[in-house]
Write an enzyme that holds these catalytic residues in place. Structure first.
Site, short mmCIF file in Angstrom:
data_model
loop_
_atom_site.label_atom_id
_atom_site.label_comp_id
_atom_site.label_asym_id
_atom_site.label_seq_id
_atom_site.Cartn_x
_atom_site.Cartn_y
_atom_site.Cartn_z
N TYR A 22 4.24 9.13 -11.24
CA TYR A 22 3.25 8.37 -10.46
C TYR A 22 2.41 7.49 -11.39
CZ TYR A 22 -0.66 7.62 -7.17
OH TYR A 22 -1.63 7.08 -6.35
N THR B 36 3.04 6.34 -14.36
CA THR B 36 3.81 5.28 -15.02
C THR B 36 4.17 4.15 -14.06
OG1 THR B 36 4.76 6.96 -16.47
CG2 THR B 36 5.90 4.85 -16.39
N ASN C 145 0.81 -1.23 0.00
CA ASN C 145 0.00 0.00 0.00
C ASN C 145 0.84 1.28 0.00
OD1 ASN C 145 -2.41 1.80 0.85
ND2 ASN C 145 -0.97 2.01 2.57
P1 NDP Z 1 -1.05 8.56 3.04
O1 NDP Z 1 -0.03 9.55 2.68
O2 NDP Z 1 -2.26 8.97 3.83
O3 NDP Z 1 -0.34 7.34 3.83
C1 NDP Z 1 0.77 6.71 3.27
C2 NDP Z 1 1.28 5.63 4.21
O4 NDP Z 1 2.44 5.05 3.63
C3 NDP Z 1 1.71 6.18 5.56
O5 NDP Z 1 1.54 5.18 6.54
C4 NDP Z 1 3.20 6.48 5.33
O6 NDP Z 1 3.86 6.55 6.58
C5 NDP Z 1 3.57 5.28 4.48
N1 NDP Z 1 4.71 5.48 3.59
C6 NDP Z 1 4.90 6.43 2.64
N2 NDP Z 1 6.08 6.27 2.04
C7 NDP Z 1 6.65 5.18 2.60
C8 NDP Z 1 7.88 4.50 2.41
N3 NDP Z 1 8.78 4.93 1.53
N4 NDP Z 1 8.13 3.40 3.15
C9 NDP Z 1 7.23 2.96 4.06
N5 NDP Z 1 6.05 3.56 4.29
C10 NDP Z 1 5.78 4.65 3.57
O7 NDP Z 1 -1.47 7.83 1.68
P2 NDP Z 1 -2.88 7.30 1.17
O8 NDP Z 1 -3.54 6.49 2.22
O9 NDP Z 1 -3.57 8.42 0.53
O10 NDP Z 1 -2.37 6.35 -0.01
C11 NDP Z 1 -2.02 4.99 0.22
C12 NDP Z 1 -1.81 4.34 -1.13
O11 NDP Z 1 -3.00 4.51 -1.91
C13 NDP Z 1 -0.68 4.97 -1.97
O12 NDP Z 1 0.03 3.98 -2.65
C14 NDP Z 1 -1.42 5.87 -2.95
O13 NDP Z 1 -0.70 6.03 -4.15
C15 NDP Z 1 -2.70 5.06 -3.16
N6 NDP Z 1 -3.82 5.89 -3.62
C16 NDP Z 1 -4.32 6.92 -2.86
C17 NDP Z 1 -5.39 7.68 -3.31
C18 NDP Z 1 -5.97 8.81 -2.52
O14 NDP Z 1 -6.81 9.57 -3.06
N7 NDP Z 1 -5.63 9.00 -1.26
C19 NDP Z 1 -6.00 7.41 -4.62
C20 NDP Z 1 -5.40 6.31 -5.33
C21 NDP Z 1 -4.36 5.58 -4.84
P3 NDP Z 1 5.28 7.33 6.74
O15 NDP Z 1 5.09 8.69 6.17
O16 NDP Z 1 5.54 7.30 8.21
O17 NDP Z 1 6.26 6.52 5.98
#
Ligand code: NDP
Length: 265
Positions: A158, A160, A93
């Site tokens: 993103y 791609t 995720n």
């Molecule tokens: P958030 O930014 O709310 O949460 C992201 C989560 O991932 C956090 O727990 C963050 O914690 C963790 N994270 C980010 N980068 C890393 C990393 N390099 N290593 C480990 N953990 C990481 O994101 P969303 O819930 O909005 O999105 C989750 C997924 O859903 C993503 O892949 C996003 O692309 C996808 N998505 C989201 C949409 C939306 O509208 N919100 C729509 C479509 C897809 P920390 O910062 O502590 O690492």
């Protein structure tokens, strides 16, 4: 419907906020034990502790940057040590949006998002599938995005890398179907996570519109449903797809997007 998830073990990357946290809560509500990871250690450990207390499951929070191979190896080793009987579910995720033009973006930038959105899923699958085989099967869900097939103009990297994640998911599904491991992708649309709220606050700082009005306009301009999803609305679909009740769902991509996708696939 009994989702038959009681006592299963799930690994969720990016489980400390947003969609990942909502999926963690949704699974814990069904009696699933959890290993969550994120970069911010304090937050991921706090959320894991709260979930363990609230739902009476085992839940650990591990600091790991999934874009780094060494961190992924360490996370997998921790999961193996904490859940030595094996793992049933992997949710790839962790991810984030980008903003650039192809003409200006550096190789390093492309590499970072490739590692975050694709190689993290490759490495975690390689590390955890042996623990799933130990359980006789399982489910892997890759969280891509509607942008994998309907690109947003400002984030080509993103778009791609998420498209590549969808193809990886399909290939892995074919490779693991004989192991009784079901691999699928979910492509969410607009989901109201704290990150969107932060962006809206920044962009409306010196504007007459409020962050809420800004987000409402984005939703009305794009999604036929006219609003963002809550993380919980999307998480419910993840939970179903993790369940053995979704036993015939293999190698597919499911959109949870309020009607935003403009074509049929
Ligand atoms: P958030 O930014 O709310 O949460 C992201 C989560 O991932 C956090 O727990 C963050 O914690 C963790 N994270 C980010 N980068 C890393 C990393 N390099 N290593 C480990 N953990 C990481 O994101 P969303 O819930 O909005 O999105 C989750 C997924 O859903 C993503 O892949 C996003 O692309 C996808 N998505 C989201 C949409 C939306 O509208 N919100 C729509 C479509 C897809 P920390 O910062 O502590 O690492």
């Amino acid at each position: 419907m009994d989702l038959e998830l009681q006592g299963k073990v799930a690994v969720i990357t990016g489980g400390s906020v947003g969609i990942g946290l909502a999926v963690a809560e949704g699974l814990a509500r069904e009696g699933v034990h959890l290993a969550l990871c994120a970069r911010n250690e304090e937050r991921v450990q706090a959320r894991a502790g709260e979930i363990a207390q609230k739902y009476g499951v085992k839940a650990i929070g591990v600091q790991a940057n999934v874009a780094q191979p060494g961190d992924v190896d360490r996370f997998v080793a921790t999961v193996e040590a904490e859940f030595d009987a094996g793992v049933d579910i992997l949710i790839n995720n962790a991810g984030t949006g980008s903003e650039e033009t192809i003409m200006d973006a550096s190789d390093e930038r492309w590499q970072y998002y490739w590692d975050l959105h694709v190689m993290a899923a490759v490495r975690l699958s390689r590390g955890l599938v042996p623990l799933m085989r130990k359980r006789g099967g399982g489910a892997i869900i890759n969280n891509a995005s509607i942008c994998a097939s309907q690109p947003l103009y400002y984030e080509p990297i993103y778009n791609t890398t998420k498209a590549a994640l969808v193809m990886f998911s399909k290939c892995l599904a074919n490779e693991l179907v004989g192991d009784n491991i079901r691999v699928n992708t979910i492509n969410p649309g607009l989901v109201l996570t704290p990150d969107w709220m932060k962006t809206a606050t920044l962009l409306t700082e010196n504007e007459p519109t409020t962050p809420e009005e800004y987000l409402d306009k984005i939703a009305k301009d794009n999604a036929p449903i006219g609003r963002f999803a809550t993380p919980e609305e999307v998480a419910d679909f993840f939970v179903f797809l993790c369940s053995p009740r979704a036993s015939y769902c293999i190698g597919s991509t499911y959109y949870v997007d309020g009607g935003w996708l403009k074509v049929i696939t």
